[in-house]
Design a protein around this motif. Structure first.
Motif, PDB file in Angstrom:
ATOM      1  N   VAL A 158       4.610  -2.990   9.943  1.00 17.50           N
ATOM      2  CA  VAL A 158       4.671  -2.444   8.592  1.00 17.50           C
ATOM      3  C   VAL A 158       6.126  -2.371   8.151  1.00 17.50           C
ATOM      4  O   VAL A 158       7.002  -1.941   8.907  1.00 17.50           O
ATOM      5  N   THR A 159       6.384  -2.785   6.906  1.00 17.06           N
ATOM      6  CA  THR A 159       7.727  -2.739   6.324  1.00 17.06           C
ATOM      7  C   THR A 159       7.744  -1.744   5.179  1.00 17.06           C
ATOM      8  O   THR A 159       6.854  -1.761   4.324  1.00 17.06           O
ATOM      9  N   VAL A 160       8.737  -0.854   5.186  1.00 21.51           N
ATOM     10  CA  VAL A 160       8.891   0.094   4.090  1.00 21.51           C
ATOM     11  C   VAL A 160       9.497  -0.627   2.895  1.00 21.51           C
ATOM     12  O   VAL A 160      10.574  -1.225   2.993  1.00 21.51           O
ATOM     13  N   VAL A 161       8.831  -0.586   1.763  1.00 25.35           N
ATOM     14  CA  VAL A 161       9.317  -1.217   0.541  1.00 25.35           C
ATOM     15  C   VAL A 161      10.217  -0.255  -0.222  1.00 25.35           C
ATOM     16  O   VAL A 161      11.303  -0.622  -0.678  1.00 25.35           O
ATOM     17  N   ARG A 162       9.776   1.005  -0.328  1.00 29.57           N
ATOM     18  CA  ARG A 162      10.531   1.965  -1.127  1.00 29.57           C
ATOM     19  C   ARG A 162       9.957   3.371  -0.884  1.00 29.57           C
ATOM     20  O   ARG A 162       8.775   3.511  -0.568  1.00 29.57           O
ATOM     21  N   PHE A 182       0.846  -1.196   0.000  1.00 31.51           N
ATOM     22  CA  PHE A 182       0.000   0.000   0.000  1.00 31.51           C
ATOM     23  C   PHE A 182       0.879   1.243   0.000  1.00 31.51           C
ATOM     24  O   PHE A 182       2.115   1.163   0.117  1.00 31.51           O
ATOM     25  N   VAL A 183       0.236   2.398  -0.156  1.00 32.53           N
ATOM     26  CA  VAL A 183       0.930   3.680  -0.105  1.00 32.53           C
ATOM     27  C   VAL A 183       0.738   4.282   1.277  1.00 32.53           C
ATOM     28  O   VAL A 183      -0.379   4.286   1.809  1.00 32.53           O
ATOM     29  N   LEU A 239       6.064   3.454  -0.375  1.00 31.22           N
ATOM     30  CA  LEU A 239       5.404   2.163  -0.570  1.00 31.22           C
ATOM     31  C   LEU A 239       5.746   1.296   0.624  1.00 31.22           C
ATOM     32  O   LEU A 239       6.923   1.196   1.011  1.00 31.22           O
ATOM     33  N   ALA A 240       4.744   0.668   1.210  1.00 34.26           N
ATOM     34  CA  ALA A 240       4.954  -0.168   2.382  1.00 34.26           C
ATOM     35  C   ALA A 240       4.176  -1.461   2.216  1.00 34.26           C
ATOM     36  O   ALA A 240       3.351  -1.612   1.303  1.00 34.26           O
TER      37      ALA A 240
END
Length: 335
Positions: free
Chosen positions: A139-143, A118-119, A129-130
C-alpha cells in the motif's frame, strides 16, 4: 423504480460501457455486491457470506468490481474492512489489502486500471488516501489531511484525485460541514458538499452535490466558480381519504384504552395478564376490575407477561433502572 423495495440498494455505479449497474444491496440482512441491467432486470448477486460488502467501483475494462469488506475474519464478528475485487464473470474474489489495525473503504479505480485508490482510517480516523496495485501488494500513501474524515475518492483521467472531507463539527454544535478537495486542496468555499463520491467527466469537469443542488466546476479554473445544474421534478402525492384524527391531549374525560397487548391466560383460565398504558395488569376473566401490578416509568417499557406454572406469580420483561439503560431483564411479580 428499477428495483424491488426488499433489495435496499445503495451506491449505484455504472459499468464503463453502460451495460450494467452495480450496487451494494442489503437484501437478506447483509450488504453484498449486485449487478443488474440498466432497466433493473437480470439482477445478479456476486458476493455472499456473513460479511458486509460496501462501496462498489468498476475497473476501467468492466471486468472487475472493487469494494470494501469485512470478510476474511470471524464469521460473527467480522474483521477490519479491507479492499477486495470480484470478477464479474467468474465471481472470483481477490483481496488487495490486509493490514491489521486499519479500516480501508471507498475504493476507486485509477483510469489506467493498474491501481485502486481508497481511504485508510487509523487511530485518528479516515485521514489518509492510499493506493494499492490492482492485483494486491504494498500500500502506498497518496496523501493525508490534518483534520476531518475523507470519503468518496474519484480519479480523473489525468490522475487528479477528488474526494470529500467531512470537517470536524464546530465546538458546541452537532453539525459538520463538508468540503470538496482535489489533490488535497479545497476547491469549494462555503458550500456544504454532500459526503458522496464526486464524478469526473472525460474533459476534467467535476460534478458533485452541495447545498442540495447538483453542481459542476472545473478545478483547473477555480476562479470561474461552480455552476448549478437545474433540476426540477414533479412527484404526485395522493392523499388518502377518510376522516381526520382528533387530537385532544388536555381532556381528562374517561376514554377506552387503545393498545392492550400480549394478553395471557392464567394456568387455571380464571385470570388474564396483559400490558396496557405501560403497566402490567391482571383481571378476572368473568367480570371484575383489572388490578395494576407494575407501573413502569415513562422512559422504559413493560413487555411480554407470562404466568408461572403454579399461577402464583407473573413474569415480565423491562429495562433495568428508572431511566432505562437498554438492558432488558426478566422480573417476577408474586400475587
Amino acid at each position: 423504480a428499477l428495483t424491488e423495495a426488499g433489495l435496499e440498494p445503495a451506491r449505484v455505479a455504472w459499468s464503463p460501457d453502460g451495460s450494467r449497474l452495480a450496487v451494494c444491496a442489503y437484501q437478506g440482512g447483509g450488504f453484498h455486491v449486485w449487478t443488474m441491467a440498466p432497466d433493473g432486470s437480470d439482477p445478479r448477486r456476486l458476493t455472499s457470506g456473513p460479511w458486509d460488502d460496501r462501496g462498489v467501483s468498476w475497473s476501467p475494462d468492466g471486468s472487475r468490481i472493487a469494494f470494501a469488506s469485512e470478510r476474511g475474519g470471524d464469521a460473527v464478528r467480522g474483521s477490519s474492512y479491507s479492499i477486495w475485487t470480484v470478477d464479474v464473470r467468474s465471481g472470483e474474489l481477490t483481496r488487495l489489502t490486509r493490514d491489521a489495525g486499519v479500516e480501508d473503504y471507498d475504493p476507486a479505480w485509477h483510469p489506467d486500471g493498474r491501481t485502486v485508490v481508497f481511504v485508510r482510517a487509523g487511530a485518528d480516523g479516515g485521514r489518509t488516501l492510499a493506493s494499492v496495485p490492482a492485483g494486491g501488494g504494498s500500500v502506498t500513501v497518496v496523501r493525508t489531511v490534518d483534520a476531518g474524515t475523507l470519503v468518496g475518492p474519484a480519479v480523473c483521467a489525468d490522475g487528479r484525485v477528488a474526494c470529500v472531507r467531512v470537517d470536524d463539527a464546530a465546538q458546541g454544535t452537532h453539525a459538520a460541514r463538508s468540503t470538496l478537495l482535489v489533490d488535497g486542496e479545497p476547491v469549494t468555499d462555503g458550500e456544504d458538499v454532500s459526503p458522496l463520491p464526486p464524478s469526473w467527466t472525460a474533459d476534467g469537469e467535476l460534478f458533485y452535490v452541495a447545498d442540495g443542488q447538483v453542481r459542476v466546476r472545473r478545478p483547473d479554473t477555480a476562479r470561474r466558480g461552480a455552476e448549478t445544474v437545474p433540476f426540477v421534478a414533479e412527484l404526485p402525492v395522493p392523499r388518502p381519504g377518510g376522516s381526520h384524527k382528533r387530537y385532544d391531549f388536555d381532556s381528562v374525560a374517561r376514554r377506552p384504552v387503545r393498545g392492550v397487548h400480549l394478553p395471557v391466560l392464567s394456568p387455571d383460565g380464571a385470570s388474564v395478564a396483559f400490558v396496557a398504558l405501560d403497566a402490567l395488569w391482571v383481571m378476572p376473566v368473568r367480570g371484575g376490575r383489572p388490578r395494576r401490578l407494575v407501573q413502569a416509568p415513562p422512559s422504559v417499557y413493560v413487555q411480554m407477561p407470562s404466568w408461572a406454572p403454579d399461577g402464583r406469580s407473573v413474569l415480565y420483561c423491562r429495562e433495568s433502572g428508572p431511566g432505562g439503560d437498554g438492558l432488558i431483564g426478566v422480573r417476577r411479580f408474586r400475587l
